[in-house]
Every structure is written in C-alpha cells, then in structure tokens.
Design a protein around this motif. Sequence first.
Motif, PDB file in Angstrom:
ATOM      1  N   GLN A 152      58.820 -45.866   3.508  1.00 17.46           N
ATOM      2  CA  GLN A 152      57.755 -45.973   2.518  1.00 17.46           C
ATOM      3  C   GLN A 152      56.425 -45.505   3.086  1.00 17.46           C
ATOM      4  N   MET A 153      56.156 -45.840   4.322  1.00 13.99           N
ATOM      5  CA  MET A 153      54.915 -45.404   4.953  1.00 13.99           C
ATOM      6  C   MET A 153      54.875 -43.885   5.046  1.00 13.99           C
ATOM      7  N   ARG A 154      56.013 -43.268   5.392  1.00 14.97           N
ATOM      8  CA  ARG A 154      56.055 -41.808   5.486  1.00 14.97           C
ATOM      9  C   ARG A 154      55.830 -41.172   4.116  1.00 14.97           C
ATOM     10  N   ALA A 184      52.549 -37.890   0.815  1.00 20.66           N
ATOM     11  CA  ALA A 184      52.008 -37.681  -0.542  1.00 20.66           C
ATOM     12  C   ALA A 184      50.512 -37.387  -0.493  1.00 20.66           C
ATOM     13  N   LYS A 185      49.832 -37.928   0.502  1.00 13.05           N
ATOM     14  CA  LYS A 185      48.396 -37.702   0.666  1.00 13.05           C
ATOM     15  C   LYS A 185      48.106 -36.524   1.592  1.00 13.05           C
ATOM     16  N   GLY A 186      49.164 -35.910   2.130  1.00 15.69           N
ATOM     17  CA  GLY A 186      48.963 -34.781   3.032  1.00 15.69           C
ATOM     18  C   GLY A 186      48.316 -35.178   4.361  1.00 15.69           C
ATOM     19  N   SER A 195      43.575 -46.328   4.357  1.00 16.99           N
ATOM     20  CA  SER A 195      43.405 -44.895   4.587  1.00 16.99           C
ATOM     21  C   SER A 195      44.189 -44.057   3.594  1.00 16.99           C
ATOM     22  N   LEU A 196      45.391 -44.528   3.236  1.00 16.71           N
ATOM     23  CA  LEU A 196      46.250 -43.772   2.319  1.00 16.71           C
ATOM     24  C   LEU A 196      46.010 -44.132   0.861  1.00 16.71           C
ATOM     25  N   GLU A 197      45.010 -45.023   0.613  1.00 16.81           N
ATOM     26  CA  GLU A 197      44.673 -45.463  -0.741  1.00 16.81           C
ATOM     27  C   GLU A 197      45.914 -45.986  -1.455  1.00 16.81           C
TER      28      GLU A 197
END
Length: 270
Positions: free
Chosen positions: A21-23, A28-30, A68-70
């Motif tokens: 899930q973290m990956r 998804a956010k690049g 950071s990844l919102e």
Amino acid sequence: MPPRRPRRPRESPALLAFGRQMRRLREAKGVKQETIAHITQVSGPQVSKIENGRKRATRSFVEIVDESLEAEGALISLWEDLNKDGHPVPIWFDWPKIETDAAMLVCWQHSVIPGLAQTQAYALTIVHGNHEAAEVRMNRQALLYKEDDGGPALVVFLIDEQVLYRRVGTSEVMRDQLEHLIELSTLPNVTVQVVLGGGDHDGNMGAFVLATMADRSEIAYAETAVRSITTDDPSDLSVLARTLVDLRSRALTQEMSCELIRKVAKERWT
C-alpha cells in the motif's frame, strides 16, 4: 560440525500488505524512494525493506510518509489496523529473520541456558522431548558460524550464575552443556559471561535478547509469562539498555566466567 543453516521464514503477510500500500501511494504521487528516505531520515535500503515487507515501520515514519504523500491518514489507519497491544503484528513472526540478520546479539537469560548456546540433549529436555522443536533450535545456531552476509554475528551470552546449578536433564547433560559453553567462548565472535547471583535487579523480570542490525538500529525480543514480544519502541529499548548496564556491572569477565563454569561442571555435575 556447525549446525545446518536455518531456513528463512516466510515474510509476514501484514508487513507485505503495508509495504504494498505504501508503494502504491508513493508511485501514484510520482515520489521516489530516495525522497522518502530523505524526508524521514531513514536510509534508502531501509525504505526498500519496508515496501518489500521485510522491515516494520515505526509510527513516526508512517506519519511523515502519510503527510508527504497526502494520504489523508490512510497509511496511518492501515498501520494501526496492523497493531496489536501497541506492536505491529504478527510481532513474533519477525524475530527468526531479525536474529539471523543481526550484526550483534546480546542475550540475557536468568532461568536456563540461552537457546543459541544449548546442546541438543539440553534443548530436548527443555522442550519435553519434542525432537522437531529441538532441531529448530539447533538450526538457529548456524548464525554463530555463518561465513556469508558479512560473517557470523557477534553474540554476547549473559547468564545468571544460578543457571549453572539448575538441573536440566541428567548430570551428564548438565556437564556436557557447561563444557559446550566453554567451547563456544573460544569462538572469536562469541562472549560468555556469568552474572553473579544474588541481589535485586531489573534482569529478574525476564529474559530478553537485544539485536543490533547492520544499520545500527535495535530490536528486542522479550519473554513473558503469556507470550514473547518483539519491540523496537524507544521506551522499551531504553529500559533494556539500563538493565544491561546493571547486568554487566555484575558480570564476571569471560576468563573468570569460564573458570567458574569449569568449576561447577566438575564439582556439581561430575
């Protein structure tokens, strides 16, 4: 002959789920792994291990990555779902791999000889004649002799003096076990020290092993009456660090320890 190398356990499904899930969120956010490593102040290889399900993430790490990844708390919620009694689960599945990969292990035992230092006959008595369980314990000892992955781990055995006198099996089993301790102490990567009995100290609360990994992070394995736990919580590690300072202040040098072990083997178990 050194014991056979233990088979590595399968990865924890919980850790794999979190890592996947973290990956997904990161890609998804690049965002690159290097960026996560920078903002969390965790090394790139460690970030990779978390995403591959090979390392447990701390809550502080997850909170930084989530922001950071919102992810709006999604990553934090998943981490909390994989918690049990304050520890990511399955906590007990992690230890065999941690033990194998550790750069250094400090083992404190107040009731029996540590598993990594047990003879097969001693181990068989401890596990009530269960040959499969004893064999697993013997296989774990391969880490004392391994030649790859940077060589064998440094291992310190801190053993309460009373353990030398506590009968496990026959007198022959005890004598062979104590002689095995002396033999292990001759390995360049192994230290055996006897902690003098008597007095009140935190080590009486239970046995534990403190693993120091190649990146200098620490993980502890502690035995309780209910179950064993694995923890890298800073407050837990702080307690164990203070306990080790106390135990080492009561410990004989390795040379003196071996002299005592040899004496007990001769006078008590011959």
